[in-house]
Design an enzyme around this catalytic site. Structure first.
Site, PDB file in Angstrom:
ATOM      1  N   ASP A   1       0.877  -1.169   0.000  1.00  0.00           N
ATOM      2  CA  ASP A   1       0.000   0.000   0.000  1.00  0.00           C
ATOM      3  C   ASP A   1       0.917   1.222   0.000  1.00  0.00           C
ATOM      4  O   ASP A   1       2.110   1.103   0.317  1.00  0.00           O
ATOM      5  CB  ASP A   1      -0.869  -0.038   1.263  1.00  0.00           C
ATOM      6  CG  ASP A   1      -1.692   1.216   1.429  1.00  0.00           C
ATOM      7  OD1 ASP A   1      -2.308   1.660   0.449  1.00  0.00           O
ATOM      8  OD2 ASP A   1      -1.696   1.769   2.543  1.00  0.00           O
TER       9      ASP A   1
ATOM     10  N   ASP B   1      -1.427  -0.867   6.032  1.00  0.00           N
ATOM     11  CA  ASP B   1      -1.623  -0.357   7.394  1.00  0.00           C
ATOM     12  C   ASP B   1      -3.050   0.079   7.680  1.00  0.00           C
ATOM     13  O   ASP B   1      -3.425   0.243   8.838  1.00  0.00           O
ATOM     14  CB  ASP B   1      -0.701   0.840   7.647  1.00  0.00           C
ATOM     15  CG  ASP B   1      -1.200   2.095   6.938  1.00  0.00           C
ATOM     16  OD1 ASP B   1      -1.481   2.004   5.733  1.00  0.00           O
ATOM     17  OD2 ASP B   1      -1.311   3.143   7.595  1.00  0.00           O
TER      18      ASP B   1
ATOM     19  N   ASP C   1      -7.126  -2.096   4.060  1.00  0.00           N
ATOM     20  CA  ASP C   1      -6.174  -3.115   3.610  1.00  0.00           C
ATOM     21  C   ASP C   1      -6.477  -4.487   4.197  1.00  0.00           C
ATOM     22  O   ASP C   1      -5.877  -5.484   3.780  1.00  0.00           O
ATOM     23  CB  ASP C   1      -4.741  -2.714   3.989  1.00  0.00           C
ATOM     24  CG  ASP C   1      -4.282  -1.469   3.256  1.00  0.00           C
ATOM     25  OD1 ASP C   1      -4.691  -1.293   2.097  1.00  0.00           O
ATOM     26  OD2 ASP C   1      -3.523  -0.670   3.835  1.00  0.00           O
TER      27      ASP C   1
END
Length: 673
Positions: A332, A564, A568
């Site tokens: 990410d 995080d 996600d």
């Protein structure tokens, strides 16, 4: 050493001393047997007891049974030989038990060392929390009894018991037990702090934001305590292998003792049963699977312990094994490769919004535009336009900050910080946060939408062309496009080194998946040297992107996803290995992940892969070494070349060497960038 280990050491020393003395004692026959029985029982009574209990409980074929049968057989054979004028096998029987206990003590100490690495984490468990009453008296209470929103005191030298926000005071925190980093962290009023850190200097008053059971320290302890429940395939293989291997060698030893004797009798030759019995007993000692049964779990345990010392929590040895086969690393962006610390760099209200704000609230601007002198009129008009733009920009930022005031997203926080003034949330209502799009809300009776271009398209609003690289937050007021705000994120210092280290370790492909706009995503990807980037993704799009990557890889290759945010969590669950940023990451991400990086440093993914590969290399070394030596010695024992002393090496010596090799998993030296 523990008290139990010290007692075993004393028994080993006593038995060894008797073994040295007894050969010089001039006795024969049963008396000699009785004297050797003393060190045998001193060193082996607990093994005999475990063997008997195993038989009674139906768990016959284990290492205790093998040792008991082999040594009792050697002692009885010694009695037979003494009775027939031959030298007894008493010394060998006692020696097998003695060296077996030495090996057991050695591995117990090694396991203890590995366990202490993990147990050091247990020291972060707080014993109490300080609560202050209205009169200023401080009372120590159980952290479980502290409710959310309570003000607690943390004095210098004490652990922070519960996650919270500092309301008064500043200090330096020691976070090494959580993150593996020795550099203290400076904290001030208004900052969030997590449980388990040690307060080094000033007095802190903290308002708790979670219950103790939901705090960081509790989650970490739960992860560590349950990590041994999830075994690697190699561990499960060794367990199953020992389940069939041990009875197999027992029956093989029995066959070795009986079949050659019967063949000799059938052929009219001397039976020589004592020769074949001693070979069978030697075969039993050699065959003991201790080296594998002990060293393989110890290797994984050491790997998990070594990783935890560096602030990497691995939830089970199965994930440690899977991590070693990582060939795809997917990240990410926000909060993972970047700091997630956004700053407003540009506010661009639309022309219509500027006019609306100027005509509606600034009569001075109207007067400036009606100046008598043409020259001064031009100057004043430019000044008026500048002030109108500034006023509209301030109002645009105010609308966005109010609309985003209930969100915990880093972008929302940056908007509120840029606004700078206190936000009265009582005027905000009907808040709707749309995942991957943005937020809509009623602000003092006005409908405000703040988000990306997808949100504008969803509302049927056409945004103006924006300029600048960064995250664009478009704002619409009462269904009319009102401008955009440009926000820039900061790339983490370690991100470029992390990507380079992953590629150097053999990772085939590094990918970034983000919901951010394409221009900002490409800029970050180019700066970090990523192989591929996909932008403007919704949470569901990220899952689809990971599914596509999973279909590309080979069966024995694994894909790790690092994220995080709460968005996600689905991707973390879908990837072969989910890795969560623990310090700033959301609870949902940490729960869904298999591995947690406690200090949000992406470089630690490369370190975790290095630890896992070292651990697996040691595991395979031990398997090949132990099975190779044992196979060779079993053949030599069966044909009579290897005696009981060779058997002792094949059992205890191999176990000690395998354990020594396994202890190397505790250490992994790396230069942190």
């Amino acid at each position: 050493m523990t008290k139990k280990q010290k007692n075993v050491l004393i028994r080993i020393i006593l038995a060894a001393a008797l073994m040295i003395i007894l050969p010089f004692v001039p006795v024969e026959g049963y008396l000699r047997f009785g004297l050797y029985l003393i060190p045998y029982l001193v060193i082996g009574y607990d093994i005999l007891r475990k063997a008997v209990l195993g038989i009674l409980h139906g768990e016959v074929f284990d290492e205790n049974f093998l040792m008991a049968v082999a040594t009792i057989g050697a002692m009885l054979l010694g009695v037979y030989n003494e009775a027939h004028g031959m030298e007894g096998e008493f010394a060998e029987g006692v020696a097998v038990m003695l060296f077996y206990q030495i090996g057991e003590l050695f591995q117990a100490v090694a396991v203890g060392k590995s366990r202490r690495n993990i147990s050091a984490l247990m020291d972060i468990r707080p014993d109490y929390a300080n609560m202050e009453d209205e009169s200023g008296n401080v009372e120590q209470v159980d952290p479980d009894d502290v409710e959310v929103g309570t003000i607690i005191l943390v004095r210098p030298g004490e652990k922070i018991p519960i996650d919270g926000v500092i309301v008064e005071g500043n200090s330096t925190l020691n976070t090494s037990a959580l993150t593996g980093e020795s550099v203290p962290r400076e904290v001030n009023a208004g900052e969030e702090v997590i449980s388990g850190c040690v307060n080094l200097s000033g007095l802190l008053r903290i308002r708790t934001t979670k219950e103790f059971g939901e705090s960081t320290v509790s989650k970490i302890l739960d992860l560590v305590e349950n990590s041994s429940m999830k075994k690697a395939r190699t561990e499960n293989f060794i367990t199953k292998f020992a389940r069939y291997y041990t009875p197999g060698v027992c029956f093989s030893a029995l066959a070795l003792a009986v079949i050659p004797t019967l063949i000799n009798l059938f052929m009219g030759n001397p039976a020589n049963w004592n020769v074949w019995v001693i070979r069978a007993l030697t075969f039993l000692v050699i065959s003991c699977p201790c080296a594998l049964v002990i060293s393989i779990p110890l290797s994984f345990f050491g790997g998990i312990g070594g990783a935890s010392a560096k602030g990497i929590l691995i939830k089970g040895s199965n994930y440690l094994e899977a991590l070693a086969r990582t060939k795809y690393a997917v990240f990410d962006k926000t909060g993972t490769l970047t700091k997630g610390v956004f700053q407003v760099t540009k506010v661009c209200p639309s022309e219509s919004f500027c006019i609306e704000q100027a005509s509606g609230s600034n009569t001075r601007i109207e007067k400036l535009c009606q100046s008598e002198t043409p020259a001064s009129k031009g100057e004043e008009t430019d000044k008026a336009k500048s002030q109108s733009f500034e006023l509209a920009g301030r109002k645009l930022l105010e609308y966005a900050a109010y609309a985003e005031s209930y969100s915990e997203h880093p972008i929302s926080k940056s908007l509120c910080e840029a606004y700078g003034a206190a936000i009265n949330r009582t005027v905000v209502s009907e808040v709707e946060e749309i995942g991957g799009h943005g937020v809509t809300a009623m602000v003092d009776g006005v409908k405000v939408a703040a988000g990306n271009a997808k949100l504008m398209a969803r509302l049927g609003i056409t945004p103006e062309q924006e300029t600048g690289t960064g995250t664009i937050v478009h704002v619409a007021v009462d269904g009319t496009y009102s401008g955009y705000i440009l926000i820039a994120d900061v790339v983490k210092e370690q991100s470029a080194s992390a990507i380079a280290a992953l590629k150097a370790s053999g990772v085939k492909k590094t990918v970034m998946l983000t919901g951010d706009n394409t221009a900002a995503a490409k800029e970050v990807a180019a700066k970090l040297g990523l192989d591929e980037v996909k932008s403007e993704l919704l949470p569901g799009d990220k899952v689809e992107a990971v599914e596509l990557l999973l279909s590309e890889k080979l069966p024995k290759e694994n894909l790790a996803f690092v994220g995080d945010g709460i968005n996600d969590a689905p991707v973390l669950s879908r990837a072969d290995i989910g890795v969560a940023m623990g310090a700033l990451g959301s609870d949902a991400a940490i729960e869904a992940a298999d591995i947690v990086l406690m200090d949000d440093n992406p470089m630690k993914l490369a370190i975790a892969i290095g630890i896992s590969r070292k651990c697996m290399r040691i595991v395979y070394e031990n398997i090949i070494f132990a099975l190779g030596i044992k196979a060779a010695c079993l053949i030599l024992g069966a044909i009579g070349v290897a005696n009981m002393w060779v058997a002792i090496f094949a059992d205890v010596g191999v176990m000690v060497l395998a354990v020594l090799n396994a202890v190397r998993c505790l250490r992994y030296d790396v230069k942190m960038e």
